[in-house]
Every structure is written in structure tokens, then in C-alpha cells.
Design a protein around this motif. Sequence first.
Motif, PDB file in Angstrom:
ATOM      1  N   ARG A   2      -5.687  -6.645  10.887  1.00 60.02           N
ATOM      2  CA  ARG A   2      -6.411  -6.198   9.696  1.00 60.02           C
ATOM      3  C   ARG A   2      -7.185  -7.379   9.122  1.00 60.02           C
ATOM      4  O   ARG A   2      -6.649  -8.452   8.927  1.00 60.02           O
ATOM      5  CB  ARG A   2      -5.434  -5.653   8.645  1.00 60.02           C
ATOM      6  CG  ARG A   2      -6.087  -5.252   7.344  1.00 60.02           C
ATOM      7  CD  ARG A   2      -5.049  -4.716   6.382  1.00 60.02           C
ATOM      8  NE  ARG A   2      -4.636  -3.376   6.732  1.00 60.02           N
ATOM      9  CZ  ARG A   2      -5.284  -2.276   6.369  1.00 60.02           C
ATOM     10  NH1 ARG A   2      -6.391  -2.360   5.664  1.00 60.02           N
ATOM     11  NH2 ARG A   2      -4.847  -1.088   6.698  1.00 60.02           N
ATOM     12  N   CYS A  41       0.887  -4.857   5.686  1.00 62.53           N
ATOM     13  CA  CYS A  41      -0.081  -4.747   6.780  1.00 62.53           C
ATOM     14  C   CYS A  41       0.569  -4.104   7.990  1.00 62.53           C
ATOM     15  O   CYS A  41       1.529  -4.646   8.551  1.00 62.53           O
ATOM     16  CB  CYS A  41      -0.615  -6.139   7.128  1.00 62.53           C
ATOM     17  SG  CYS A  41      -1.532  -6.209   8.672  1.00 62.53           S
ATOM     18  N   TRP A  70      -3.196  -8.040   0.534  1.00 64.62           N
ATOM     19  CA  TRP A  70      -2.959  -6.637   0.872  1.00 64.62           C
ATOM     20  C   TRP A  70      -2.002  -5.946  -0.095  1.00 64.62           C
ATOM     21  O   TRP A  70      -1.633  -4.790   0.112  1.00 64.62           O
ATOM     22  CB  TRP A  70      -2.418  -6.509   2.301  1.00 64.62           C
ATOM     23  CG  TRP A  70      -3.304  -7.035   3.370  1.00 64.62           C
ATOM     24  CD1 TRP A  70      -2.961  -7.886   4.378  1.00 64.62           C
ATOM     25  CD2 TRP A  70      -4.689  -6.752   3.581  1.00 64.62           C
ATOM     26  NE1 TRP A  70      -4.028  -8.157   5.187  1.00 64.62           N
ATOM     27  CE2 TRP A  70      -5.111  -7.467   4.713  1.00 64.62           C
ATOM     28  CE3 TRP A  70      -5.624  -5.948   2.903  1.00 64.62           C
ATOM     29  CZ2 TRP A  70      -6.416  -7.422   5.197  1.00 64.62           C
ATOM     30  CZ3 TRP A  70      -6.928  -5.910   3.383  1.00 64.62           C
ATOM     31  CH2 TRP A  70      -7.318  -6.628   4.513  1.00 64.62           C
TER      32      TRP A  70
END
Length: 232
Positions: A2, A41, A70
Amino acid sequence: MRYLSGLRPAVAALVLSCGFIAHADAGQSTAIVELFTSQGCSSCPPANANLVRLSKEPDILTLSFSVTYWDYLGWKDSFGKKEFTDRQTAYEPALGQSGAFTPQMVINGRESIVGQDFNEIRRVIDSEPALPGPSISLSTHSVVVGAGKGVPAPVDIWLVQYGPGIVQVPVARGENAGETLPHAHVVHELQRLATWQGEMVTLPIPSAHRGLKRAVIVQEQNGGRIVAAATD
């Protein structure tokens, strides 16, 4: 994998300490592997598992840094700190990276990989040269960094405090909801101690927090390579 802001980064980043001894001599051959990860994640669990596997090798120091960018996805990382995110971000200009991403595994401050392929990790580790020095001696209340030649000064001296074992983290929300994620050598504290100018220096350091270990890193400034490191 990501990416923050959807940007694909390029090569290498940072790293830490010498791992299995309390004294590190110049030129000692030791691998230091840092993983930038997040409990939020969904791409990170395979890299976490590879770090756990690496953590069992006596000649490799593994360090897990939890980033915070995140957290908005629905789960706040229980180990995340802004200074860990800042450490990852600081490497981007020097390494030609266009954005932060997870998982990111950085080896000896020189090579950056995603960390999901264990064979690739081993190939990079096996191809790394020994750290050039200076020597480091770490005791209960101080660290001595020896004089060094052939290392561009000034460089920074860092203190890291990390958990020496493996911890299982249940995740209740976000992309990994319902999963229990293993983490190895989780970093809890990161502190810049001083700037090293090439001469021998003795610095006071705090005692390790309860249950943690300490690593001292000598690293080129502005996201540069690690030149020496040791742990207690």
C-alpha cells in the motif's frame, strides 16, 4: 503493498543496530533490517511474518517501526508514533523515493524492498557489505563511539529501545479486522543522541525501559547509510 498518496517509491532507506553483542568493531559483518509496517494495512502481514522469521537468526537485528499514516482506515496502530513515520519519510529524498509505503523493509540503510518475498530478502542481505565502523561499546549508562577514518563526518548517533521478543496483536477494526498479527522486535522509543565528528566520544544514555533492549546506531545524516551499530 500500500502506497501513501498512491505514489510508487524507488530504492533504499534506513537501518539499525548490530544486534547480538554489546560491542561492535569496525567492519563487523552484521545485517540490520527495519520494517515499516502498520496494523491497519492489509498488505503488511506477510512482511511481518518474514521479520519474525528473520528475528530468530542470531546474526541479524530486526526492528519493527509502526507508522501512523494508515490510522484513518479504521484502526489506530497500537505501536505507532509520529517519529517513526518521520524516520521513514526522511529517507525519501536521499533514496529517490516519491512517497512512503507499507510494508517497506530497509536493509543496512542501503537497500529498500517490500519485504513480502523471503528469498528476495535473503538475497539482499547476503549481498550486503560489512558495516565500515567506527567501533561502539555500549554499557548500562553510557555508549562509547570510537574514532573512525574513511567515514564522512558529521553523522548522527541514535538510540533505539525495542521489545526483544514477538508479540501477538489482535486487530478489531480496519483492513485486518478479526486478525491477530505477530510483531517482532517492536520499536517503542527513538532518540537522536548527538552528532559524531569522527573523534572518540562518550555519551550518557538512559537505562533500558522495563523489558526492552537498546540499540545504538551511527548513521549518515539526512537519510544516509548506517555505518556502525550495537545493542546491549
